[in-house]
Write a protein that holds these residues in place. Structure first.
Motif, mmCIF file in Angstrom:
data_model
loop_
_atom_site.group_PDB
_atom_site.id
_atom_site.type_symbol
_atom_site.label_atom_id
_atom_site.label_comp_id
_atom_site.label_asym_id
_atom_site.label_seq_id
_atom_site.Cartn_x
_atom_site.Cartn_y
_atom_site.Cartn_z
ATOM 1 N N SER A 6 -22.722 -9.669 -77.968
ATOM 2 C CA SER A 6 -24.655 -10.173 -77.417
ATOM 3 C C SER A 6 -24.601 -9.206 -78.249
ATOM 4 O O SER A 6 -25.375 -8.137 -77.660
ATOM 5 N N HIS A 54 -19.101 -15.227 -77.880
ATOM 6 C CA HIS A 54 -18.550 -14.516 -76.576
ATOM 7 C C HIS A 54 -17.730 -16.116 -76.588
ATOM 8 O O HIS A 54 -17.730 -17.257 -76.748
ATOM 9 N N LYS A 98 -12.558 -5.169 -79.748
ATOM 10 C CA LYS A 98 -13.953 -5.523 -80.672
ATOM 11 C C LYS A 98 -15.772 -5.231 -80.473
ATOM 12 O O LYS A 98 -15.685 -5.140 -79.458
ATOM 13 N N SER A 100 -16.771 -14.862 -67.308
ATOM 14 C CA SER A 100 -16.441 -14.116 -68.309
ATOM 15 C C SER A 100 -17.347 -12.417 -69.113
ATOM 16 O O SER A 100 -16.672 -12.124 -69.563
ATOM 17 N N ALA A 156 -13.355 -9.261 -74.940
ATOM 18 C CA ALA A 156 -13.351 -7.772 -75.766
ATOM 19 C C ALA A 156 -12.290 -6.966 -76.667
ATOM 20 O O ALA A 156 -11.872 -7.057 -77.124
ATOM 21 N N HIS A 199 -27.666 -5.851 -72.217
ATOM 22 C CA HIS A 199 -26.311 -5.700 -72.968
ATOM 23 C C HIS A 199 -25.680 -3.883 -73.615
ATOM 24 O O HIS A 199 -26.915 -3.905 -73.661
ATOM 25 N N ASP A 200 -24.594 -3.914 -73.248
ATOM 26 C CA ASP A 200 -24.146 -2.644 -73.897
ATOM 27 C C ASP A 200 -23.748 -2.565 -75.712
ATOM 28 O O ASP A 200 -23.844 -4.339 -76.113
HETATM 29 C C1 LIG Z 1 -16.917 -3.442 -69.813
HETATM 30 C C2 LIG Z 1 -16.871 -4.330 -70.900
HETATM 31 C C3 LIG Z 1 -18.601 -3.918 -71.239
HETATM 32 C C4 LIG Z 1 -18.476 -5.189 -71.720
HETATM 33 N N1 LIG Z 1 -20.222 -4.975 -71.881
HETATM 34 C C5 LIG Z 1 -20.460 -6.644 -72.804
HETATM 35 C C6 LIG Z 1 -22.301 -6.914 -73.132
HETATM 36 O O1 LIG Z 1 -22.968 -6.154 -72.757
HETATM 37 N N2 LIG Z 1 -22.580 -7.909 -74.158
HETATM 38 C C7 LIG Z 1 -21.466 -8.726 -74.271
HETATM 39 O O2 LIG Z 1 -21.504 -10.061 -74.928
HETATM 40 N N3 LIG Z 1 -20.393 -8.487 -73.603
HETATM 41 C C8 LIG Z 1 -19.958 -7.535 -73.298
HETATM 42 N N4 LIG Z 1 -18.338 -7.138 -72.976
HETATM 43 C C9 LIG Z 1 -17.686 -8.367 -74.024
HETATM 44 C C10 LIG Z 1 -17.224 -9.609 -73.407
HETATM 45 O O3 LIG Z 1 -16.774 -10.209 -71.901
HETATM 46 C C11 LIG Z 1 -16.485 -10.514 -74.281
HETATM 47 O O4 LIG Z 1 -16.658 -10.263 -75.046
HETATM 48 C C12 LIG Z 1 -16.285 -12.257 -73.597
HETATM 49 O O5 LIG Z 1 -16.101 -12.127 -72.526
HETATM 50 C C13 LIG Z 1 -15.767 -12.435 -74.627
HETATM 51 O O6 LIG Z 1 -13.451 -12.256 -74.349
HETATM 52 P P1 LIG Z 1 -13.433 -12.200 -75.483
HETATM 53 O O7 LIG Z 1 -14.104 -10.708 -76.800
HETATM 54 O O8 LIG Z 1 -11.302 -11.446 -75.222
HETATM 55 O O9 LIG Z 1 -12.886 -13.642 -76.871
HETATM 56 C C14 LIG Z 1 -17.858 -6.470 -72.574
HETATM 57 C C15 LIG Z 1 -16.595 -6.306 -72.146
HETATM 58 C C16 LIG Z 1 -16.191 -5.155 -71.238
HETATM 59 C C17 LIG Z 1 -14.611 -4.977 -70.609
#
Ligand SMILES: Cc1cc2nc3c(=O)[nH]c(=O)nc-3n(C[C@H](O)[C@H](O)[C@H](O)COP(=O)(O)O)c2cc1C
Length: 350
Positions: A296, A106, A292, A126, A238, A319-320
């Motif tokens: 979490s 994260h 990716k 973020s 992500a 979390h998703d």
């Molecule tokens: C629609 C959506 C839902 C997401 N849900 C989660 C989540 O529930 N838990 C989590 O850790 N990351 C979640 N993410 C991913 C994180 O936001 C992302 O991995 C984090 O900001 C780090 O950025 P990076 O993966 O681009 O390096 C989600 C992203 C999106 C776009």
């Protein structure tokens, strides 16, 4: 410098955090006299909102959009439109552990290194909560594109290694994975259930298609349409890869195999993904994003604390299991925003 704004004529600035008062967006450059009402946002916001699907985060948000400025008597005025989405279901205590420990994968570590202080509750800025603001801006972009008759649609092409074998757009809205293949959709759900039961998460691929895009959108050289689309898509958390048309597959083809033949009736193939030289060619625009697995996860992970000491992290919080399904409307919105911006830019040139 601060990086919260996107677009040249149709320009949006998002603001807010996951566990603050709410998130929102200021959309500048929207033409006047476009009908815009709070109800216009409901359908798109419902597709992204949390709490609707048992394999997504159980956070319950109604994601109602309040129009704070830029609209008078139901019509846009040509001045900045401010859209606000209040956070209602905030539960910060499970994130207390992140006051000291970084989540692997994260943004906690990098935000800490950059700012020395950040809102760790729910990921702060973020967090995917910010993408609610992008979906709201995408609704305005759709309205801008009505005269151009451009249609943008996204779907889950792959999730947890399960790939859609057919593309039936009617099926997309009928399953929680937004998959265009009903059989694959069921397998995707099973893969999600298994991952969740094991305290893990999954990634996938989202495809976005733009139909009816007129030729001539995109500006040489730094604001090429494909460059702006890639930037827009990659700016979503992500997303780790972006392809246009044949994408990485083009690297394995010969020129004779990859070139789309020109015929008096149009292009004989669409490996270019509807863009040549950074300018739309009138064919369907095809973009794919590699997503990716969400970082979490409930499984125990190795990490460090703020002093750099080794630690074990066992995460709670909501979390998703995968960001993919909820990201489908987000990528649709981002692509719409880019096309709307370039449509207005093309009109400005005349
Ligand atoms: C629609 C959506 C839902 C997401 N849900 C989660 C989540 O529930 N838990 C989590 O850790 N990351 C979640 N993410 C991913 C994180 O936001 C992302 O991995 C984090 O900001 C780090 O950025 P990076 O993966 O681009 O390096 C989600 C992203 C999106 C776009």
């Amino acid at each position: 410098m601060a990086g919260n704004s996107f677009g040249k004529i149709f320009r949006m600035t998002t603001f807010g955090e996951s566990h603050g008062e709410g998130v929102g967006v200021v959309v500048d450059g929207c033409p006047p006299r476009i009908k815009l009402l709070p109800e216009d946002f409901k359908k798109d916001m419902a597709r992204r909102k949390p709490g609707t699907y048992h394999l997504g985060t159980p956070r319950k948000e109604d994601d109602q959009v309040e129009i704070l400025s830029g609209v008078f008597e139901g019509l846009t005025t040509g001045t900045p439109i401010t859209l606000f989405i209040r956070n209602r279901d905030v539960q910060s205590p499970p994130y207390e552990i992140l006051r000291d420990l970084f989540r692997p994968g994260h943004a906690d570590y990098t935000y800490f290194k950059k700012y020395g202080h950040f809102d760790f509750r729910g990921g702060g800025r973020s967090s995917a909560r910010e993408t609610a603001a992008r979906v709201a801006a995408g609704v305005v972009a759709r309205k801008v594109l009505v005269p151009a008759r451009v249609k943008v649609a996204a779907y889950t092409l792959e999730l947890g290694g399960v790939r859609a074998k057919e593309v039936d757009m009617e099926a997309v809205g009928k399953n929680p994975c937004y998959c265009p293949d009903p059989v694959a959709a069921e397998q995707m759900e099973m893969a999600l259930s298994r991952a969740r039961a094991g305290g893990d998460s999954l990634g996938g691929i989202i495809e976005v298609r733009v139909k009816g895009c007129p030729p001539g959108l995109g500006e040489p050289v730094f604001d090429k349409l494909d460059a702006d689309l890639a930037r827009a898509v990659m700016s979503v958390g992500a997303v780790k890869g972006v392809e246009i048309g044949a994408g990485f597959e083009a690297a394995r083809l010969k020129g004779s195999e990859n070139n789309d033949p020109l015929t008096p009736d149009g292009f004989g193939a669409n490996r270019s993904g509807g863009i040549l030289g950074g300018i739309s060619n009138g064919d369907e625009i095809v973009i794919r994003a590699a997503v990716k697995p969400v970082p979490s996860i409930k499984k125990e992970q190795d990490t460090i604390d703020r002093q750099g000491r080794p630690a074990k992290l066992r995460l709670e919080g909501r979390h998703d299991t995968s960001a993919v399904p909820r990201m489908v409307p987000v990528l649709e919105a981002m692509v719409r925003i880019v096309i709307a911006d370039h449509y207005l830019r093309a009109k400005a040139i005349g």
